[in-house]
Design a protein around this motif. Structure first.
Motif, PDB file in Angstrom:
ATOM      1  N   ALA A 160      15.894 -15.347  -9.871  1.00 14.19           N
ATOM      2  CA  ALA A 160      15.769 -13.973  -8.628  1.00 14.19           C
ATOM      3  C   ALA A 160      15.081 -12.838 -10.415  1.00 14.19           C
ATOM      4  O   ALA A 160      14.506 -12.267  -8.776  1.00 14.19           O
ATOM      5  N   LEU A 161      15.283 -12.718 -10.852  1.00 15.43           N
ATOM      6  CA  LEU A 161      14.628 -12.598 -11.795  1.00 15.43           C
ATOM      7  C   LEU A 161      13.242 -11.948 -11.535  1.00 15.43           C
ATOM      8  O   LEU A 161      12.952 -11.104 -12.069  1.00 15.43           O
ATOM      9  N   LEU A 162      12.402 -13.409 -11.330  1.00 16.30           N
ATOM     10  CA  LEU A 162      11.350 -13.510 -11.385  1.00 16.30           C
ATOM     11  C   LEU A 162      10.672 -13.329 -10.250  1.00 16.30           C
ATOM     12  O   LEU A 162       9.724 -12.098 -10.111  1.00 16.30           O
ATOM     13  N   GLY A 163      11.326 -13.246  -9.105  1.00 19.59           N
ATOM     14  CA  GLY A 163      11.391 -13.032  -7.739  1.00 19.59           C
ATOM     15  C   GLY A 163      11.142 -11.367  -7.871  1.00 19.59           C
ATOM     16  O   GLY A 163      10.422 -10.998  -7.290  1.00 19.59           O
ATOM     17  N   LEU A 164      12.347 -10.363  -8.307  1.00 17.30           N
ATOM     18  CA  LEU A 164      11.961  -9.125  -8.207  1.00 17.30           C
ATOM     19  C   LEU A 164      11.023  -8.618  -8.904  1.00 17.30           C
ATOM     20  O   LEU A 164      10.677  -7.242  -9.250  1.00 17.30           O
ATOM     21  N   GLY A 165      10.331  -9.337 -10.449  1.00 18.00           N
ATOM     22  CA  GLY A 165       9.851  -8.953 -10.686  1.00 18.00           C
ATOM     23  C   GLY A 165       8.238  -9.022 -10.307  1.00 18.00           C
ATOM     24  O   GLY A 165       7.370  -8.383 -10.727  1.00 18.00           O
ATOM     25  N   LEU A 166       8.642 -10.307  -9.991  1.00 16.60           N
ATOM     26  CA  LEU A 166       6.748 -10.681  -9.045  1.00 16.60           C
ATOM     27  C   LEU A 166       6.730  -8.849  -8.113  1.00 16.60           C
ATOM     28  O   LEU A 166       5.448  -9.104  -8.025  1.00 16.60           O
ATOM     29  N   LEU A 167       7.771  -9.167  -7.045  1.00 18.87           N
ATOM     30  CA  LEU A 167       7.765  -8.233  -6.215  1.00 18.87           C
ATOM     31  C   LEU A 167       7.462  -6.658  -7.048  1.00 18.87           C
ATOM     32  O   LEU A 167       6.303  -5.891  -6.377  1.00 18.87           O
ATOM     33  N   LEU A 168       8.146  -6.275  -7.720  1.00 21.99           N
ATOM     34  CA  LEU A 168       7.798  -5.167  -8.521  1.00 21.99           C
ATOM     35  C   LEU A 168       6.488  -4.825  -9.003  1.00 21.99           C
ATOM     36  O   LEU A 168       5.562  -3.927  -8.829  1.00 21.99           O
ATOM     37  N   ALA A 169       5.985  -5.703  -9.891  1.00 23.69           N
ATOM     38  CA  ALA A 169       4.598  -5.853 -10.264  1.00 23.69           C
ATOM     39  C   ALA A 169       3.098  -5.798  -9.178  1.00 23.69           C
ATOM     40  O   ALA A 169       2.525  -5.006  -9.171  1.00 23.69           O
ATOM     41  N   HIS A 170       4.001  -6.793  -7.853  1.00 27.05           N
ATOM     42  CA  HIS A 170       2.482  -6.472  -6.810  1.00 27.05           C
ATOM     43  C   HIS A 170       2.693  -5.139  -6.263  1.00 27.05           C
ATOM     44  O   HIS A 170       1.693  -4.434  -6.102  1.00 27.05           O
ATOM     45  N   ASN A 171       3.676  -4.229  -5.858  1.00 29.12           N
ATOM     46  CA  ASN A 171       4.178  -2.877  -5.706  1.00 29.12           C
ATOM     47  C   ASN A 171       2.974  -2.594  -6.779  1.00 29.12           C
ATOM     48  O   ASN A 171       2.239  -1.174  -6.654  1.00 29.12           O
ATOM     49  N   LEU A 172       3.065  -2.235  -8.124  1.00 28.95           N
ATOM     50  CA  LEU A 172       2.966  -2.047  -8.965  1.00 28.95           C
ATOM     51  C   LEU A 172       0.880  -1.788  -8.667  1.00 28.95           C
ATOM     52  O   LEU A 172       0.124  -0.417  -8.985  1.00 28.95           O
ATOM     53  N   ILE A 173       0.709  -2.941  -9.044  1.00 28.79           N
ATOM     54  CA  ILE A 173      -0.521  -3.067  -8.889  1.00 28.79           C
ATOM     55  C   ILE A 173      -1.432  -2.713  -7.655  1.00 28.79           C
ATOM     56  O   ILE A 173      -2.799  -1.709  -8.071  1.00 28.79           O
ATOM     57  N   GLU A 174      -0.895  -2.520  -6.768  1.00 29.31           N
ATOM     58  CA  GLU A 174      -1.120  -1.858  -5.365  1.00 29.31           C
ATOM     59  C   GLU A 174      -1.188   0.134  -4.839  1.00 29.31           C
ATOM     60  O   GLU A 174      -1.184  -0.094  -4.280  1.00 29.31           O
ATOM     61  N   SER A 175      -0.805  -0.060  -6.009  1.00 35.48           N
ATOM     62  CA  SER A 175       0.144   1.549  -5.907  1.00 35.48           C
ATOM     63  C   SER A 175      -1.339   2.409  -6.280  1.00 35.48           C
ATOM     64  O   SER A 175      -2.064   1.877  -6.881  1.00 35.48           O
TER      65      SER A 175
END
Length: 310
Positions: A160-175
């Motif tokens: 669950a923490l990996l999934g949340l971390g990937l989502l946040l990292a993806h949003n950061l990279i595309e921001s």
């Protein structure tokens, strides 16, 4: 793609109940490696920095979990946000110092930090907190439901923490901030000319990476129930870099591949030759990096483009 990723994570969670506990334990460690490698993707792949401090940041998370359990009345899960904050603070501080310099200087500064970290843990004024040479033991956080084993709960929590971390990292990279980090990576002088604060961007990327790596260290301490100064050494930093390069430092999917590689690839070399596993491990790593300079994910993408072109 988010739907595909969500289905993949749900499938992994469901399939874990079909596996024995010792296999689930190993996959949990692979997931923990992946969380740490997500931070390195942000640091090295997105912002273009270099670090050898990841073992020390991993240890900050591990010791944070152990000291919360050993010296405070707080529940064990309080160590998760505390590790995140400590990892971010230390990573940001290193980024402020090293981010102003070249890659070689960054390597030397972070190398000095990772070499000094085990010595710091054995320092007499604080060994009452860190356990000194003997380290610290900690209890596994109990599952919320008795029907779930400790190993399965650890896997679900890490997944669950990996999934949340990937989502946040993806949003950061595309921001906008992610685009600024890539601009600094590609040409720091041109980025500064466009009004980007290079030092602040690099420090922010280092802080985010530190938070991911410290969180992974905290989960790993939960997993093994022990932290010691000899665990967080320079070899661990190099090991994480190998996983990053093999998976792909420019892809979040590469973090997952790298985590699986770090956990299961040593088994392959050990089965190929007794007494030569370290030599075979090194040789296969060198061959993989020469043949796949963009990592496994990059090689798969390149082959997919070729097949579509034909």
């Amino acid at each position: 793609m988010r739907t595909v990723w969500t289905m993949g994570f749900v499938a992994a969670a469901v399939l874990s109940f079909c596996l024995p506990d010792f296999i689930v334990f190993r996959f949990t460690q692979a997931v923990i490696w992946s969380i740490a490698l997500v931070g390195l993707v942000v640091l090295c792949g997105v912002s273009g920095q270099f670090s050898l401090a990841q073992a020390a940041l991993f240890g900050i998370g591990g010791y944070g979990a152990a000291m919360v359990g050993a010296h405070t009345p707080l529940p064990a899960y309080w160590s998760l946000p505390l590790s995140l904050l400590a990892g971010f603070a230390v990573g940001w501080g290193l980024g402020r110092i090293a981010g102003r310099h070249s890659l070689w200087t960054q390597a030397l500064i972070t190398y000095a930090f990772v070499i000094a970290f085990p010595q710091l843990l054995r320092w007499r004024p604080i060994e009452g907190w860190t356990g000194g040479v003997q380290g610290l033991y900690l209890d596994f956080p109990a599952p919320p439901v008795e029907a779930i084993s400790g190993d399965h709960w650890s896997f679900l929590r890490a997944l669950a923490l990996l999934g949340l971390g990937l989502l946040l990292a993806h949003n950061l990279i595309e921001s906008r901030s992610g685009r600024a980090m890539r601009a600094v990576r590609d040409h720091d002088v041109a980025a500064a000319a466009q009004g980007i604060d290079v030092a602040r961007m690099r420090a922010g990327a280092a802080g985010i990476a530190g938070a991911y790596i410290a969180l992974a260290g905290c989960l790993s301490a939960f997993q093994y129930g022990y932290v010691g100064p000899l665990t967080y050494n320079f070899a661990l930093s190099v090991q994480m870099l190998f996983g990053l390069v093999i998976g792909s430092m420019h892809s979040l999917a590469g973090a997952i591949v790298g985590g699986l590689f770090l956990q299961f690839f040593p088994d392959v070399t050990a089965s190929l030759g007794k007494g030569l596993s370290a030599l075979l491990y090194a040789a296969l790593l060198v061959a993989a990096m020469v043949l796949m300079p963009e990592g496994i994910v990059g090689a798969v993408r390149r082959l997919t483009r070729r097949s579509r072109a034909q």
